[in-house]
Design a protein around this motif. Structure first.
Motif, short mmCIF file in Angstrom:
data_model
loop_
_atom_site.label_atom_id
_atom_site.label_comp_id
_atom_site.label_asym_id
_atom_site.label_seq_id
_atom_site.Cartn_x
_atom_site.Cartn_y
_atom_site.Cartn_z
N ASN A 1 9.30 -7.32 -26.54
CA ASN A 1 7.99 -6.93 -25.77
C ASN A 1 8.41 -5.41 -25.37
O ASN A 1 8.80 -4.99 -24.39
N GLU A 2 8.47 -4.40 -26.37
CA GLU A 2 8.41 -3.06 -25.80
C GLU A 2 7.42 -2.43 -25.10
O GLU A 2 6.33 -2.57 -25.61
N ALA A 3 7.61 -1.70 -24.16
CA ALA A 3 6.79 -1.09 -23.35
C ALA A 3 7.30 0.29 -22.73
O ALA A 3 8.41 0.28 -22.12
N ARG A 4 6.26 1.39 -22.48
CA ARG A 4 6.83 2.49 -21.81
C ARG A 4 6.76 2.03 -20.27
O ARG A 4 5.83 1.11 -19.81
N ASN A 5 7.55 2.65 -19.51
CA ASN A 5 7.62 2.36 -17.91
C ASN A 5 6.21 2.31 -17.43
O ASN A 5 5.82 1.38 -16.49
N ILE A 6 5.48 3.42 -17.66
CA ILE A 6 4.15 3.88 -17.24
C ILE A 6 3.03 2.63 -17.44
O ILE A 6 2.20 2.22 -16.81
N ASP A 7 3.15 2.12 -18.79
CA ASP A 7 2.39 1.16 -19.27
C ASP A 7 2.40 -0.04 -18.60
O ASP A 7 1.83 -0.83 -18.20
N LEU A 8 4.00 -0.48 -18.37
CA LEU A 8 4.29 -1.85 -17.67
C LEU A 8 3.84 -1.52 -16.20
O LEU A 8 3.40 -2.57 -15.65
N VAL A 9 3.87 -0.55 -15.56
CA VAL A 9 3.54 -0.27 -14.08
C VAL A 9 1.78 -0.66 -14.16
O VAL A 9 1.47 -1.30 -13.00
N HIS A 10 1.22 0.14 -15.05
CA HIS A 10 -0.46 -0.07 -15.17
C HIS A 10 -0.44 -1.30 -15.43
O HIS A 10 -1.63 -2.12 -14.65
N MET A 11 0.21 -2.32 -16.11
CA MET A 11 -0.27 -3.75 -16.37
C MET A 11 0.30 -4.37 -15.16
O MET A 11 -0.85 -5.27 -14.76
N GLY B 1 0.62 -1.17 -0.25
CA GLY B 1 -0.20 0.13 -0.03
C GLY B 1 0.69 1.29 -0.09
O GLY B 1 0.49 2.26 0.41
N ASP B 2 2.06 1.14 -0.43
CA ASP B 2 3.16 2.16 -0.48
C ASP B 2 2.86 2.97 -1.70
O ASP B 2 2.57 2.32 -2.89
N ALA B 3 3.45 4.17 -1.83
CA ALA B 3 3.66 4.80 -3.15
C ALA B 3 4.38 4.08 -4.27
O ALA B 3 5.47 3.50 -3.67
N ILE B 4 3.85 4.05 -5.48
CA ILE B 4 4.83 3.23 -6.37
C ILE B 4 5.55 4.42 -7.34
O ILE B 4 4.89 5.19 -7.92
N PRO B 5 7.04 4.47 -7.23
CA PRO B 5 7.65 5.59 -7.48
C PRO B 5 7.91 5.30 -9.12
O PRO B 5 8.29 4.06 -9.55
N VAL B 6 7.50 6.18 -10.11
CA VAL B 6 7.91 6.15 -11.37
C VAL B 6 8.75 7.47 -11.78
O VAL B 6 8.38 8.45 -11.66
N TYR B 7 9.88 7.25 -12.44
CA TYR B 7 10.86 8.38 -12.84
C TYR B 7 10.12 9.07 -13.98
O TYR B 7 9.72 8.71 -14.93
N GLY B 8 10.32 10.47 -13.67
CA GLY B 8 9.86 11.35 -14.76
C GLY B 8 8.22 11.28 -14.77
O GLY B 8 7.51 11.21 -13.81
N GLN B 9 7.85 11.08 -16.23
CA GLN B 9 6.57 10.68 -16.48
C GLN B 9 6.43 9.33 -16.79
O GLN B 9 5.45 9.15 -17.69
N GLY B 10 7.32 8.51 -16.71
CA GLY B 10 7.10 7.29 -17.16
C GLY B 10 7.24 6.77 -18.61
O GLY B 10 6.90 5.84 -19.09
N GLU B 11 7.91 7.73 -19.38
CA GLU B 11 7.96 7.69 -20.77
C GLU B 11 8.92 6.95 -21.43
O GLU B 11 8.89 6.40 -22.47
N ASN B 12 9.90 6.42 -20.64
CA ASN B 12 11.05 5.58 -21.11
C ASN B 12 10.45 4.21 -21.56
O ASN B 12 9.69 3.70 -20.93
N VAL B 13 11.23 3.75 -22.58
CA VAL B 13 10.64 2.60 -23.20
C VAL B 13 11.92 1.60 -23.08
O VAL B 13 12.94 1.83 -23.33
N ARG B 14 11.54 0.38 -22.59
CA ARG B 14 12.44 -0.98 -22.69
C ARG B 14 11.70 -1.88 -23.41
O ARG B 14 10.58 -2.05 -23.45
N ASP B 15 12.51 -2.90 -23.68
CA ASP B 15 12.36 -4.28 -24.27
C ASP B 15 12.59 -5.35 -23.18
O ASP B 15 13.45 -5.44 -22.65
#
Length: 345
Positions: free
Chosen positions: A250-260, A206-220
């Motif tokens: 499997n490319e995804a933005r960090n923010i999309d990965l977190v939402h998944m 139940g703690d804050a989930i930190p995402v750097y910047g706006q989570g726009e960085n993309v990783r495979d």
């Protein structure tokens, strides 16, 4: 084969150890047991015939000479490394010592062993590296094995240096080397300082989930068990002197990965409000690479290998593993740096 695997108590290394034993290889697991290592990662094979553990540091030349002489391996799979970018920002020295000088020491020990054995053609020194050595991509394009190196963090610079050392030992001394560069791994036994386990464990608490910047960085994203399978494939079938880029497709933005991940937890461990409500944007990492993407053509055409797990499947398996293995990650939460913001610059 008898494999000497360095860093075999770590995240990726332990996956390779487990799969190598399952495939019938003998394994000598060499690990210094630094903060990110855990022998519980290989507990399921600890009593297997053909498995041996050596508590040793790859920077210790006497220890490496002893290990090679005692076990006479047919191949080396070199995974031992300092690997957390944020830690490399705060303390780059350890990355230079382990990733550069440790690789040098291991290469020298392997070379001595190989020459003592009569320079057998069947020997392999397989160096496992990262796609981060190639730098940062824009919206288009992919890294190939011919992409110029452009490391942008102390971690990636130290891995780039180790890649160059391995190639130099192959060219200068004839050591039979092979290299692989992988994309971001995730899966079971992932030490709880990296993005995927941080999201899972913070959400569960139940703690804050930190995402750097706006989570726009993309990783495979590459499921770790797929990566282990790919590494053993390269060891057995890869061409000497070649490098192979291993990606998850499997490319995804960090923010999309977190939402998944949050959506999976909403199904498997629901709370009063969606887990995504815990997402908190924080100051970005200095020099944060925008995008990584792997061109997997060489792995597919030369070796016939492709990942077996989609990102959705892999994340589901990963979240379920963390839910089922609370005792494993609870025991690691008091280790140095876990749960703290590192690499703020």
């Amino acid at each position: 084969m008898k494999l000497l695997i360095t860093g075999g108590a770590g995240f990726i290394g332990s996956a390779v150890v487990r799969q190598a034993i399952a495939a019938g290889h003998s394994v000598v697991n060499v690990d210094a047991l630094t903060y990110a290592a855990c022998l519980d990662n290989v507990a399921q094979v600890a009593d297997a015939p053909g498995y041996t553990f050596e508590h040793a540091d790859i920077r210790d030349s006497a220890a490496m000479d002893r290990v090679f002489a005692a076990h006479t391996p047919d191949a080396v799979m070199h995974l031992a490394a300092e690997s957390h970018v944020d830690r490399s920002i705060d303390g780059p020295g350890a990355f230079l010592e382990t990733n550069i000088m440790g690789t040098y020491t291991l290469l020298q020990a392997a070379r001595t062993h190989w020459e003592t054995q009569g320079r057998p053609d069947t020997f392999r020194f397989h160096h496992i590296s990262t796609d981060e050595v190639f730098g940062s991509l824009g919206p288009k394009g992919q890294f190939t094995e011919d992409t110029a190196y452009d490391p942008r963090s102390p971690y990636s610079a130290s891995k780039a240096a180790s890649d160059h050392l391995v190639r130099a030992w192959g060219e200068t001394y004839g050591l039979p080397v092979i290299l692989t560069n992988c994309s971001n791994n995730y899966g079971p036994f992932h030490f709880p300082e990296k993005l995927v386990p941080v999201v899972i464990l913070n959400a569960l608490a139940g703690d804050a989930i930190p995402v750097y910047g706006q989570g726009e960085n993309v990783r495979d994203w590459l499921f770790v068990e797929d990566h282990a399978d790919a590494l053993l494939t390269v060891l057995e079938k890869g061409q000497l002197g070649r490098s192979y880029n291993i990606g998850g497709e499997n490319e995804a933005r960090n923010i999309d990965l977190v939402h998944m991940i949050c959506a999976i937890l909403d199904r498997l461990r629901p709370r009063d409000t969606p887990h995504a409500d815990l997402i908190t944007f924080v100051a970005d990492r200095p020099g944060h690479d925008q995008r990584y993407a792997i061109d997997p053509t060489r792995m597919q055409t030369e070796l016939g290998w492709r990942p077996s797990v989609t990102l959705e499947q892999g994340l589901e398996r990963t979240v379920r593993w963390y839910l089922d293995n609370e005792s494993w990650w609870r025991a690691l939460q008091n280790r140095d740096g876990v749960g703290k913001r590192l690499g703020a610059g």
